[in-house]
Scaffold this motif. Sequence first.
Motif, PDB file in Angstrom:
ATOM      1  N   ARG A   1       7.201  -3.307  -6.017  1.00  0.00           N
ATOM      2  CA  ARG A   1       6.174  -3.603  -5.007  1.00  0.00           C
ATOM      3  C   ARG A   1       6.685  -3.374  -3.590  1.00  0.00           C
ATOM      4  O   ARG A   1       7.145  -4.286  -2.907  1.00  0.00           O
ATOM      5  CB  ARG A   1       5.658  -5.048  -5.131  1.00  0.00           C
ATOM      6  N   LYS A   2       6.630  -2.133  -3.167  1.00  0.00           N
ATOM      7  CA  LYS A   2       7.013  -1.784  -1.801  1.00  0.00           C
ATOM      8  C   LYS A   2       5.778  -1.289  -1.064  1.00  0.00           C
ATOM      9  O   LYS A   2       4.825  -0.815  -1.685  1.00  0.00           O
ATOM     10  CB  LYS A   2       8.038  -0.642  -1.796  1.00  0.00           C
ATOM     11  N   THR A   3       5.840  -1.347   0.237  1.00  0.00           N
ATOM     12  CA  THR A   3       4.859  -0.643   1.047  1.00  0.00           C
ATOM     13  C   THR A   3       5.480   0.710   1.357  1.00  0.00           C
ATOM     14  O   THR A   3       6.609   0.770   1.844  1.00  0.00           O
ATOM     15  CB  THR A   3       4.590  -1.418   2.345  1.00  0.00           C
ATOM     16  N   VAL A   4       4.769   1.773   1.021  1.00  0.00           N
ATOM     17  CA  VAL A   4       5.365   3.098   1.197  1.00  0.00           C
ATOM     18  C   VAL A   4       4.576   3.908   2.218  1.00  0.00           C
ATOM     19  O   VAL A   4       3.350   3.966   2.166  1.00  0.00           O
ATOM     20  CB  VAL A   4       5.416   3.879  -0.142  1.00  0.00           C
ATOM     21  N   VAL A   5       5.289   4.515   3.164  1.00  0.00           N
ATOM     22  CA  VAL A   5       4.693   5.516   4.048  1.00  0.00           C
ATOM     23  C   VAL A   5       5.404   6.823   3.739  1.00  0.00           C
ATOM     24  O   VAL A   5       6.623   6.915   3.848  1.00  0.00           O
ATOM     25  CB  VAL A   5       4.845   5.153   5.539  1.00  0.00           C
TER      26      VAL A   5
ATOM     27  N   GLU B 134       0.832  -1.189   0.000  1.00  0.00           N
ATOM     28  CA  GLU B 134       0.000   0.000   0.000  1.00  0.00           C
ATOM     29  C   GLU B 134       0.876   1.253   0.000  1.00  0.00           C
ATOM     30  O   GLU B 134       2.001   1.233   0.500  1.00  0.00           O
ATOM     31  CB  GLU B 134      -0.899   0.012   1.237  1.00  0.00           C
ATOM     32  N   PHE B 135       0.368   2.323  -0.573  1.00  0.00           N
ATOM     33  CA  PHE B 135       1.059   3.604  -0.567  1.00  0.00           C
ATOM     34  C   PHE B 135       0.229   4.554   0.288  1.00  0.00           C
ATOM     35  O   PHE B 135      -0.867   4.931  -0.084  1.00  0.00           O
ATOM     36  CB  PHE B 135       1.191   4.151  -1.991  1.00  0.00           C
ATOM     37  N   VAL B 136       0.760   4.877   1.476  1.00  0.00           N
ATOM     38  CA  VAL B 136       0.012   5.710   2.413  1.00  0.00           C
ATOM     39  C   VAL B 136       0.762   7.012   2.646  1.00  0.00           C
ATOM     40  O   VAL B 136       1.973   7.005   2.860  1.00  0.00           O
ATOM     41  CB  VAL B 136      -0.174   4.978   3.762  1.00  0.00           C
ATOM     42  N   SER B 137       0.047   8.136   2.578  1.00  0.00           N
ATOM     43  CA  SER B 137       0.686   9.416   2.880  1.00  0.00           C
ATOM     44  C   SER B 137       0.220   9.929   4.228  1.00  0.00           C
ATOM     45  O   SER B 137      -0.948   9.762   4.590  1.00  0.00           O
ATOM     46  CB  SER B 137       0.336  10.457   1.816  1.00  0.00           C
TER      47      SER B 137
ATOM     48  N   ILE C 223      -1.531  12.657  -5.804  1.00  0.00           N
ATOM     49  CA  ILE C 223      -0.927  12.046  -6.989  1.00  0.00           C
ATOM     50  C   ILE C 223      -0.421  10.643  -6.666  1.00  0.00           C
ATOM     51  O   ILE C 223      -0.523   9.726  -7.474  1.00  0.00           O
ATOM     52  CB  ILE C 223       0.254  12.929  -7.497  1.00  0.00           C
ATOM     53  N   LEU C 224       0.110  10.483  -5.442  1.00  0.00           N
ATOM     54  CA  LEU C 224       0.847   9.263  -5.139  1.00  0.00           C
ATOM     55  C   LEU C 224       0.036   8.173  -4.436  1.00  0.00           C
ATOM     56  O   LEU C 224       0.183   7.004  -4.748  1.00  0.00           O
ATOM     57  CB  LEU C 224       2.064   9.600  -4.259  1.00  0.00           C
ATOM     58  N   SER C 225      -0.815   8.564  -3.480  1.00  0.00           N
ATOM     59  CA  SER C 225      -1.213   7.584  -2.455  1.00  0.00           C
ATOM     60  C   SER C 225      -2.462   6.785  -2.766  1.00  0.00           C
ATOM     61  O   SER C 225      -3.340   7.213  -3.506  1.00  0.00           O
ATOM     62  CB  SER C 225      -1.451   8.286  -1.123  1.00  0.00           C
ATOM     63  N   ASP C 226      -2.539   5.618  -2.110  1.00  0.00           N
ATOM     64  CA  ASP C 226      -3.796   4.878  -2.040  1.00  0.00           C
ATOM     65  C   ASP C 226      -4.686   5.486  -0.963  1.00  0.00           C
ATOM     66  O   ASP C 226      -5.882   5.631  -1.143  1.00  0.00           O
ATOM     67  CB  ASP C 226      -3.522   3.410  -1.678  1.00  0.00           C
TER      68      ASP C 226
END
Lengths: 263, 271
Positions: free
Chosen positions: B209-213, B58-61, B224-227
Amino acid sequence: MRARLARFAVSAAVIGAALLAWELAVRFGYLKPYQFPPASRIARGFVELSTTGFPTGVSIWSHTLVTIGRVLQGYLAALVLAIPLGLLIGALPFLDRLTAPVVVFCRSIATLSLLPLVIVWFGAGELTKIVLIAYGCFWTMLSNVIAGVRYVDPMLIRAARSFGVAGIELYRTVVLPAALPRIFAGARMALGVGFMVIVGAEMIGTIEGLGALIMEARTFYRSEITMIGMLVIGMLGFAISSGLAGLERLLLPWSGSLDEVRR
Amino acid sequence: MAPRAHLALRRPEWSRGEHPVVNVPFIEISSVRKSFPARGGGAVSVLSGIDLAIAENEFVSLVGRSGCGKTTLLNIIAGLEAASGGSVAIAGRPVTGPGQGQGVVFQQHALFPWLAAVDNVGFGFRNAGLSKRQRRARSMELLRLVGLQAAATKYPRELSGGMQQRVSIARALALDPQILLMDEPFGALDELTRIELQQELLRIWQARRKTVVFVTHSINEALILSDRIVLLAANPGRIKRIFEVGMERPRSRTAPSFNALYEDIWNELSS
């Protein structure tokens, strides 16, 4: 290139005009030659100094060599002591808190005020002069090494820690290299201190050395010789400082600190 | 897109064979709080009662005003700071320090100025038990990934801000971490470089495929970036609201849905 040449010509002309005005002012009796020796007199003094010497037998070259020798001995002794000690104190915050008042206190004492004491301890010989120079250089160097190690950008520490680098490995791979520019700056400053102390240190118990030359000239009202002594010290300091800056550029090509502060 | 099996082989040992079971969050933050002793007694609460579950890939901001504790929260997930209470777990394991699969990209000036770009990336492999040559080869590979192989021997001060952050990203990817923690990585860049790097990051995130915070000040960047966008409030730092973005990538900054969500977040942030 042309603009630089023109700028150079202008400054040369200004300096030349000032020297000429000075010369004429002395010739026409507005300035006393023993107070403001003009360029011609300084030039004659330099010829005398490099041939017969002043006092007779001691040329400007041997004065210079003796002074360089003393400054380097004191300076190197100071570096050898201050660098390891500073690296240790900087690494251990409790030691830094403990020693900080001492460092500030000792650094603030004008080195020459120690002269009478140092004479009592070590006599009026070579050792006294070297100890004084070493003392002056030591505290400047020490406080810079400590500061270099203590105030490493916390961002770099965090970056290294994020890779699990900690403890001695962190110190060796991050703190030490990060502190190097500050340590080099300290080495340049300490050298300046060494040349500042030397004149006072050579005031006693010697007729050799630029400091002794300056004091001896005073006794005989030979102001032009005093000025030559000052000029040589200035040039020496400048040359050695540029040499250190060159060394730093060679050893720390990554550090832009010299491009920002030319000192 | 790289097949998962291939990536699993390159994972560090600690995570081998520990693929999270479905429905178990990959990063689980439960009742995390953080407080500092205040001047003249008492304590300043920076974070209080943070509960957040982040899924794998998941991409979380994290978005919020200065002082809402978003960087502190990131540091706690990174294992660089300890929480005063509560816990963070990655794949079911409590975080006790760095090196549990977290790679961190910092704001700016976090590259080692005395190391050339390739050696900055190589720093990430310090304790990976690789030979010098292997380290260099891997580092070059990562520099290629961020499009900087030509600048490998340059020192950080010879690189532009955007290039520096590319190197930072490459370095964070060194140990092939499952989680990329980014602390306002593009905050100091000019608008164009920033957009470029956002695209670059999405490309890397999709390929690896990374999990991004991702911590940011910019609602636009988060959109633009996050889920998901986690909005934090300050005094004490707490989660105010979580927004699902749910738009296809690449996203258009001018789409009506984009602007509507921007409006929502802005209203929530300024209320």
